[in-house]
Design a protein around this motif. Structure first.
Motif: not given
Length: 409
Positions: A97-107
């Motif tokens: 959940g943390v890694v995918t959340g980070l990826e969403c913001l990064r995108c």
């Protein structure tokens, strides 16, 4: 908007973080809250947040945040989970959940998107409850006070306050982590299911509608220890037979007083004096009961008390119990559930609406703000072990669903 996550970046982050706290003998991850490995994980995450050109911060509960500023100063959307683990853990629980959340913001950052409202990634401290509760999310929700803080200790007697001081943090700072509910529009969390339903039904996505509540009891049945050879069967006050009777009553109580979302588990038992040639005089055992309805939980508690009482009378035993914990069930916000379902349909993802049988930070946050949860399948339903895994294609599906839902919100 046809923005998609970068699965290679997600893979890299998951596999990199999995090496922090890894035990080479059993291949399990040991990143329990506020251990040196957990703090190394927090530092790793803060560097990844900075690398993504996001604002990084720590609050007094040592929750780690990464922020993508929005166009307005209105209530923000939080997305995240936790990176602490149980002993001998797998790579995904919380971390995903943390890694995918980070990826969403990064995108969004890389696409040059400034959202209408600020979106904040948050990695909560101690979700796994080394110190008895979901410390990070409870701090954010203002559920921590000086008395509860002073009493928090792990099973080895190490206090939370001492661990915080060891890492250079003032324990009282956790009281300042509390936020105004009006400052948060919603909280979203992606998590592995930790159960077999999605894997067995071949669904990529579970949209959580309710998060289970639970109570745990410590139960004691007291009879009379006696000689196994000289005490006739009809003259025994056998405490273990009381437990055996009760175990057989559990399915009946669930059928008569529970729902299809009810669960009850006797997960731990101790038989005393524990000799092969002695009739057991004392049995101590745990009872874990769960349901998504508070009214059903109340009915189950009453029914289990009556069952214990009847067995104790019949077996000439004394019984007592102590409630060790209680978590209130929480319903996910129906507007968010609807958004998730619509986005899953638009992305043509096989999905189903389902409850969460495990507790999560979303359960704590849901008492204060609207919450939504996405589940992705757990291979063979396994979790809290090195065997825990999810197909990369399902991880990508869940991450893209989160990204599109954030954009939609």
């Amino acid at each position: 908007m046809d923005l998609s996550v970068d699965l290679d970046r997600i893979k890299h982050d998951i596999l990199s973080l999995a090496e922090i706290g890894r035990n080479e003998q059993d291949r399990g991850i040991y990143r329990m809250a506020f251990t040196d490995a957990d703090m190394e994980g927090k530092r790793w995450l803060s560097e990844r947040i900075k690398d993504a050109d996001l604002e990084c911060s720590f609050d007094g509960a040592v929750n780690v945040s990464g922020t993508l500023p929005g166009r307005s100063a209105g209530p923000r959307i939080l997305v995240g989970s936790h990176i602490d683990t149980v002993p001998c853990a797998g790579a995904l629980d919380g971390t995903l959940g943390v890694v995918t959340g980070l990826e969403c913001l990064r995108c969004m950052r890389q696409a040059g998107i400034t959202p209408p409202r600020t979106i904040e990634l948050i990695a909560f401290s101690d979700e796994e409850g080394r110190f008895g509760g979901m410390f990070g999310s409870q701090s954010v929700c203002g559920e921590i006070n000086p008395q509860s803080l002073a009493q928090m200790a792990d099973l080895g007697g190490v206090t939370l306050q001492d661990e915080l001081r060891r890492h250079g943090y003032d324990p009282m700072g956790s009281l300042d982590a509390a936020r105004d509910p009006e400052s948060i529009a919603a909280y979203l969390e992606l998590h592995i299911e930790q159960g077999p339903v999605l894997d067995r039904t071949k669904k990529s996505i579970g949209v959580v509608d309710e998060i289970t509540g639970l109570f745990t009891w410590s139960v004691c049945l007291r009879g009379e220890a006696n000689h196994a050879g000289t005490t006739p069967m009809d003259m025994r006050n056998d405490a273990f037979m009381g437990l055996a009777d009760f175990a057989h009553e559990v399915p009946r109580v669930l059928e008569e007083n529970g729902s299809d979302r009810s669960r009850a588990t006797i997960g731990k038992a101790q038989i005393l004096p524990g000799a092969t040639n002695t009739v057991p005089g004392l049995v101590e055992f745990s009872l874990d009961v769960r349901d998504t309805s508070e009214a059903v939980l109340d009915e189950l508690a009453s029914a289990f008390r009556k069952a214990l009482s009847a067995i104790a009378r019949r077996r000439h035993l004394m019984f007592e119990f102590e409630q060790k914990s209680y978590l209130q069930p929480v319903a996910c916000d129906q507007t968010i559930v609807s958004r998730l379902m619509k986005q899953a349909e638009r992305l043509q993802l096989e999905h189903v609406k389902m409850p969460s049988g495990a507790a999560h930070d979303a359960q704590i946050m849901g008492k204060m703000v609207p919450v939504g949860m996405i589940f992705v399948p757990s291979k063979n339903g396994q979790s809290h072990s090195p065997a825990e895994w999810t197909a990369w294609s399902d991880i990508e599906a869940g991450a893209n669903l989160m990204l599109q839902t954030l954009l939609n919100m």
